[in-house]
Write an enzyme that holds these catalytic residues in place. Structure first.
Site, PDB file in Angstrom:
ATOM      1  CB  SER A 140      -1.118   0.412   1.078  1.00 31.55           C
ATOM      2  OG  SER A 140      -2.189   1.151   1.201  1.00 31.55           O
ATOM      3  CE1 TYR A 153      -4.375  -2.095   4.838  1.00 31.69           C
ATOM      4  CE2 TYR A 153      -3.257  -0.262   4.728  1.00 31.69           C
ATOM      5  CZ  TYR A 153      -4.243  -1.331   4.377  1.00 31.69           C
ATOM      6  OH  TYR A 153      -4.317  -1.510   2.734  1.00 31.69           O
TER       7      TYR A 153
END
Ligand code: NDP
Length: 255
Positions: A140, A153
């Site tokens: 990401s 995350y």
């Protein structure tokens, strides 16, 4: 890009980026193995992929369960006798900062987003060495930039980038490449499954027009194309790469 005769295993193929990757690889001639927990979704994706080649092998499973990963690799070998490409895409997001997170959240996110990749790659590598295949991980923009409010995350995705580089170095001499893509905001089910309601998600996508230099969030298909590129022979001299697919978001600074 041509994947005729290549066996491609995609995790998280039941939704979003993984489903788009499945369709992309199918169009490029790959033989597919699709996994995820939602069997109905997997079957729907498999049908969409079946126009071009034989129906993909669907192996339902939870990537956080070691036994499921073992079954997945065994089923792949049993059906196709080899593995050429592993796409580690399955992942979850949860909101939480250092003041309100908890260890259950940390474990859930880390187990799904990085421990599973560590384990499945470990199992797949002996077979990838035989085919001189390659690995594409889905990280990401959060793996290369820092954002408040999604702490576990961020850490899990940063680990995916480091894992990608280390494995790339470890396997380079054996002719196995390992790369990752770093998507920006991409329209999928991820954020709603992570707890955003419809109204908040709409606002988030609108806000994404300002947080991405190209003025919009991305599509799952755009990320799938980048995954296919890194997995293909067109990227034969690229390994250890973190490829942003984020409309320029990684390069932006507040001003
Ligand atoms: P979706 O929620 O649409 O898809 C997530 C996929 O992961 C589903 O197929 C889901 O399958 C699978 N998955 C989640 N947990 C597990 C598990 N324990 N075992 C097996 N499969 C699991 O989200 P995206 O397509 O957006 O997410 C794909 C990847 O892209 C993730 O790693 C995410 O972090 C990354 N990403 C997404 C961005 C975005 O804005 N959408 C931005 C940057 C990165 P099932 O529910 O059937 O188990």
């Amino acid at each position: 890009m041509n994947f005729a005769g290549k066996v491609v295993l995609i995790t998280g193929a039941s939704s979003g980026i993984g489903a788009a990757a499945a369709e992309t690889f199918a169009k490029l001639g790959a033989s597919l193995v699709l996994t995820g927990r939602n069997i109905e979704n997997l079957k729907e994706v498999a049908v969409k992929c079946s126009g071009v080649n034989q129906l993909p092998l669907v192996v339902p499973g939870d990537v956080t369960k070691e036994a499921d990963n073992e079954k997945l690799v065994a089923a792949t070998l049993e059906k196709y006798g080899k593995l050429d490409v592993l796409v580690n895409n399955a992942g979850i997001i949860e909101t939480g900062n250092i003041e309100n997170t908890n260890m259950e959240q940390y474990d859930r996110v880390m187990n799904t987003n990085i421990r599973s990749i560590y384990h499945l790659t470990m199992l797949a590598v002996p077979h990838l060495v035989k085919t001189k295949g390659n690995i594409v991980n889905v990280s990401s923009v959060n793996g290369i930039r820092s954002f408040p409010g999604v702490l576990a995350y961020n850490i899990s995705k940063m680990a995916v980038d480091q894992f990608t580089r280390c494995v790339a170095l470890e396997l380079a001499a054996k002719g196995v490449r390992c790369n990752c893509v770093n998507p920006g905001v991409t329209v999928t089910n991820l954020h709603k499954r992570g707890g955003m309601d419809d109204e908040t998600y709409d606002k988030f996508l609108k806000h994404s027009q300002t947080t991405h230099a190209l003025g919009r969030p991305g599509t799952a298909d755009e990320v799938a194309q980048a995954i296919a590129f890194l997995a293909s022979d067109l990227a034969s001299f690229s390994t250890g790469v973190s490829l942003p697919v984020d409309g320029g978001r990684h390069a932006m600074c507040p001003r």
